[in-house]
Design a protein around this motif. Structure first.
Motif, short mmCIF file in Angstrom:
data_model
loop_
_atom_site.label_atom_id
_atom_site.label_comp_id
_atom_site.label_asym_id
_atom_site.label_seq_id
_atom_site.Cartn_x
_atom_site.Cartn_y
_atom_site.Cartn_z
N ARG A 78 2.52 1.80 -13.61
CA ARG A 78 3.43 2.13 -12.61
C ARG A 78 2.83 1.31 -11.29
O ARG A 78 3.55 1.05 -10.45
CB ARG A 78 3.78 3.51 -12.48
CG ARG A 78 2.67 4.58 -12.28
CD ARG A 78 3.22 6.00 -12.32
NE ARG A 78 2.09 6.92 -11.95
CZ ARG A 78 1.25 7.44 -12.84
NH1 ARG A 78 1.24 6.99 -14.12
NH2 ARG A 78 0.36 8.28 -12.44
N PHE A 79 1.40 1.59 -11.27
CA PHE A 79 0.82 1.25 -10.08
C PHE A 79 0.84 -0.25 -9.88
O PHE A 79 0.55 -0.68 -8.64
CB PHE A 79 -0.58 1.64 -9.87
CG PHE A 79 -0.80 3.31 -9.68
CD1 PHE A 79 -0.46 3.94 -8.72
CD2 PHE A 79 -1.08 4.28 -10.81
CE1 PHE A 79 -0.39 5.39 -8.37
CE2 PHE A 79 -1.35 5.59 -10.66
CZ PHE A 79 -0.70 5.92 -9.62
N MET A 103 0.81 -1.37 -0.01
CA MET A 103 0.04 0.06 -0.04
C MET A 103 0.68 1.32 0.08
O MET A 103 0.49 2.22 -0.72
CB MET A 103 -0.91 -0.07 1.20
CG MET A 103 -2.27 0.58 1.07
SD MET A 103 -3.12 -0.38 -0.24
CE MET A 103 -4.35 1.11 -0.72
N ASN A 148 2.33 7.76 -6.82
CA ASN A 148 1.14 8.51 -7.19
C ASN A 148 1.92 9.98 -7.14
O ASN A 148 1.37 11.14 -6.61
CB ASN A 148 -0.18 8.46 -6.13
CG ASN A 148 -1.12 9.02 -6.73
OD1 ASN A 148 -1.26 8.90 -8.20
ND2 ASN A 148 -1.90 9.80 -5.95
N ILE A 150 2.07 1.89 -3.57
CA ILE A 150 1.09 2.54 -4.25
C ILE A 150 1.26 4.09 -4.19
O ILE A 150 1.26 4.80 -5.10
CB ILE A 150 -0.22 1.70 -4.04
CG1 ILE A 150 -0.24 0.33 -4.67
CG2 ILE A 150 -1.32 2.73 -4.75
CD1 ILE A 150 -1.31 -0.57 -4.15
N ASN A 151 0.98 4.39 -2.94
CA ASN A 151 0.94 5.73 -2.50
C ASN A 151 2.19 6.45 -2.88
O ASN A 151 2.08 7.64 -3.46
CB ASN A 151 0.78 6.04 -1.13
CG ASN A 151 -0.68 5.72 -0.55
OD1 ASN A 151 -1.71 6.32 -0.82
ND2 ASN A 151 -0.92 4.52 0.21
#
Lengths: 367, 367, 367, 367
Positions: free
Chosen positions: D260-261, D37, D44, D40-41
């Motif tokens: 990319r995520f 997680m 961004n 992912i953040n």
């Protein structure tokens, strides 16, 4: 009239000469010609290995290799749609593009068969007035695809209709020029030869020159329109390209158990130049039709008459009058007709010269 | 011997009686029978509308409706694989399951044709010793699918082979019982009738009773193995179910331009009960073969001989000796043979009684 | 500048404002916006039923029905290509045609995905300068298909891109007029709404008016380009049309086990009008860009700037100079540019006003 | 309890530790773990090239090559069904067979995705009690296919589930033995590694040893069940085999614009051995569960507990009592259970030891 000559090939005896008709709708409204019918009857004897294990199918491999001047792999099927779609499925990936003319049979007349058999390839049609595509169109489509990268379908194959849907015939140099562009990109060349014999007699060259010597990798060879009962074939000029093609034919439901009956037709088709004689007659009838129509007031030939199709514009009143007299043909949806109505007239191996004469006379009178 | 009787149907004259052979490999090694060959020859006249617009194809609709005792929609094609795969594509969604026997033709002998034409449906085969599936197997597979929900393929259709791949024939009550399970789930019933006529004469009932009256929605009707040159058909018992089927046939390359030649075969097939006479002879020859083999030491009939196939286990030495004498048949890959080698013997409309006798005698001697 | 306002939605805290960039290549180079990122983080708790059995997915059904003013069936997926191809597969038979613009994403940018998912349907693109198709083009293509009958693919569906690939937006009356032609033929209407929110704020109408009230049956709703991390959806305005769609999604590999993470994004997207606020900002930036470019010598706007894309022709020297300064955009392959080079500039929810100003200033100076 | 340790990886801060649940239904009901997680953040930010042109996706290629000890080609996707079906489509022709276990995910749980993406290949499942297939089964299926020739699908590929659907793990020698049979026939080997990390920690070998060194050509690598939000990958051990795979992914709608995520998740998954730590915990919890259940009267472990799944038979009353207490798990449809009811219990990276203890205690009490 040439038809009687052809009939002389017949050894079955029972086949009568086709009746004089007024049908110019297509070359597929014809019966099978006598030598082919005789061959079918002759093949109907004994217990014969099924699925192509028979002698006739074996002989066909040899015969076709003779005809095309090199060892080929030939696979009989029974419709042109099957031949085209199977051939393309062998050479195009499911994420590929097949480049052809906008009016190509594979693009507009096969209800999505190429898409089905290739697993979803995209048929990309180029416009042109004479039914032929150009090296420039091909190069530009390939460049566009390369620019688009993974988002666009990958250039997969090129398909030429020979003769074209407009009754014209690619010159050998035109075929070679397209093949040169394709080769540079590693694209295989397919030829839709539903009317290949008609093109061949127009070109006056060998079958080899018209195909692999001009860069064609695989040919859909039509015979049904030119005298067979039901015979087409997929011909690979490099047998190595045909790997597993047998399975593609089988899983499309196009492997006959009694395959000898198709092979027999194709053997007869090639025998003694029957295919060329038939096509020569059909072409001659179209030429005579075109010649006759020149003398009809208001008639306008829309395409060069290279094979056995005549596209002509006639005054609406003339067209209607001919229809009323029982002549059958298609009104053709052309976007740019100088005047009147465009119609298509197709001649065949079985078109008597008298039928052509009758049509021309009627057209002159209606006018 | 029945074959001469059949020959009496012939009006073509030119067709000779099949030579005595030693081939029991399949009923597809046979020639076309005389009446069918005559019909093909008779259809070969004049300019005829293509793609099924002809009179013979029209007559076939009527004839088939008569034969099946209700208005049907019948679509001639030319291979059993095409008939099966096209029929299934019409009734099964691409995310569907087709339930059948493990040894069904659609499951093991069609190189993935049903998968191609349905767009990826899954053929799920149930095991059983006699080639028949049971209502319990069907119900249980459906229950499993419902339990799995969206993750599993959706129950799509049921397909029965009649006669089965093991030469047995479903009783009408067996068909009805399966149809009852299917109907409860809204699943259509397909029958692979590559040897439908053989099953029909065994059952001794009407074609209606054997199909729609027992819950069948669509039939693949075979004729090629039973005397045709190349004729199969897809028969929908509710014409409304056939919506757009024409397009499926076309895009699979199975719409003939000269369709009259297939329709002619099917008309002749039904005419004067030819199909039943042919099948009756084939079945009788199989029965006689089975009867004869009972007296062979070490022979063991592996299945009930309901139609025209005999599965028999024989000592390895006997089998080898028969092969050496030129008898042709398949050694059959059966997992559980009590002793010896399993072979399959197929008889046909064209199997002379003498050929059967010769085989039995040879088997007795080899022993 | 609107971006800071949007950031105020964020409750995750950790997300920084996007850095000023010089990237106008696409709206898909953007990060996820803060409220959507926060929603993803918030969804990351506990043991949750998989495959859409979760609360967020359930809430989404209700929310989407509110947004569209009627009960809809909404299916989250994660790419626009998947949304389009799955939607079309639900409404077009494999032997069908999908009519759209020549430059539609489904026609040129999805590498054959619609062909794959529909099982081979044909995507037929019409040309037009502004990216919109006309009722006349549609009617004429349908008429051609009807004329061709079984040989051609069957008219299957119509697909409109809203906004179009040229940055224009169909007026509601234009959509309705196309839908009227489609309805007459029983063809369903699909809308590729990869930039639906951009179109919606341009139209200034309700989501209902823009879709089902104008005749749209199924919508591919994009969110990824407009602030989501990975969220698109297929929306059926008549839930009955969505029968078995679940299975199509599953068998395409587009049913997520942890579906709540996509549903959460779409819920946040609709919440407090985030989707409209984001799109409004993007459109405003495009309008400002267009406005600024009017003052650039040699600049020529090629399309009406209705949404968030600007197609402009600039002198080659200007384009090259901008590229040298690090501005990123696509040179666009347009056949008919009055002078100079056509480029495409795309703005997004995350484009700061300063970036636009910087570009305009640079263009003026380069000139 | 291991979970807290894992949580220590988290740098996002906002992620709370999963609540104690009673859910043993699947490892896909879990949230994303903290480090993933956080990744992912962290991804961004900024304008980033789309469709995999970003740095994270590039880094992933290097990272994966490190992890597998040779240069690999890795393609992130977001569902296991997509990974499997795409991988198979790359290595199996449409007329091919994929050999696997009867209970393989590709055979029963993907609603026909492999059939869709391969264009109709046949998934042929072998039965066995422990979820593993044997070299004998494989050799025998290939021999059958060869015997059938063109009528049967062609042997195309082998697919092993590692860990298996029954929670067992193939030993390396078992994989090698199967690969030896496959190699002899030129068949590529696929591994469905939805739970690959669980298998790997059980085997205690390198990722290289578990895959290409044992003869695996392509791996579906799962991460979603083991701590990712949505991350799977197709890994080709010979990058040359991946030719055009990009297009297959694109046309299936599985190429993300914001790729990319997904790449970020996989990078975090491999970082500091997170994938192994997560799997080790899951396996340990399953082992503890199995150990605890041994002391439950009437409990009968149905399979070796090699990974993170426990198949156990319990008395019907015990099962019902556990369900009543809110424990969630699947009753498993097993044909041969010695006594009682078969259930499946799945543990995950996020299963607290206390949850296991609670279940065991409850089972003992219910008894």
């Amino acid at each position: 009239m040439a038809a009687p000559t052809l009939m002389a090939h017949a050894n079955g005896g029972a086949i009568e000469e086709p009746k004089l008709s007024r049908n110019f709708k297509s070359d597929n409204v014809t019966p099978a010609c006598a030598p082919i019918m005789a061959a079918i009857n002759a093949a109907n004897l004994g217990s014969v290995p099924s699925y192509g294990g028979d002698d006739l199918t074996r002989q066909l491999q040899t015969k076709a290799s003779d005809v095309f001047g090199r060892e080929v792999a030939i696979f009989p099927v029974t419709t042109g749609t099957a031949a085209n779609a199977l051939a393309l499925s062998q050479i195009t990936p499911p994420y590929g593009a097949v480049y052809c003319h906008q009016a190509a049979h594979i693009a507009t007349d096969e209800c999505g068969a190429p898409e089905l058999f290739t697993g979803g390839a995209k048929i990309i049609g180029f416009p042109s007035p004479d039914g032929k595509i150009t090296p420039g169109q091909l190069a530009s489509a390939i460049a566009f695809a390369e620019d688009m990268g993974v988002h666009h379908v990958k250039p997969g194959a090129v398909s030429l209709s020979q003769a074209t849907e407009w009754g014209t015939v690619y010159e050998l140099t035109e075929v070679s020029a397209l093949a040169a562009v394709a080769r540079q990109q590693g694209l295989p060349m397919h030829m839709d030869g539903a009317r290949f014999a008609n093109a061949l007699v127009h070109l006056g060259c060998t079958a080899a020159a018209a195909t692999w010597q001009s860069g064609i990798d695989v040919l859909s060879l039509g015979a049904t329109k030119n005298g067979a009962l039901c015979a087409e074939a997929v011909v690979f000029f490099d047998p190595a390209r045909a790997r597993d093609f047998e399975r593609r034919r089988k899983r499309a439901g196009h492997l006959w158990s009694k395959l000898r009956f198709v092979s027999a037709q194709l053997l007869a088709y090639f025998e003694d130049g029957l295919w060329l004689a038939n096509a020569r007659h059909a072409n001659a009838m179209a030429a005579r039709l075109a010649e006759g129509l020149r003398s009809v007031r208001g008639a306008f030939l829309l395409q060069s008459v290279d094979a056995n199709e005549v596209f002509v514009a006639l005054p609406e009143t003339t067209v209607a009058a001919l229809e009323n007299q029982g002549f059958e043909f298609y009104r053709w949806p052309l976007s740019a007709v100088p005047a009147g109505v465009a119609i298509r007239l197709v001649t065949s191996y079985a078109t008597p010269q008298a039928q052509v004469q009758e049509f021309v006379t009627a057209a002159q009178r209606c006018n």
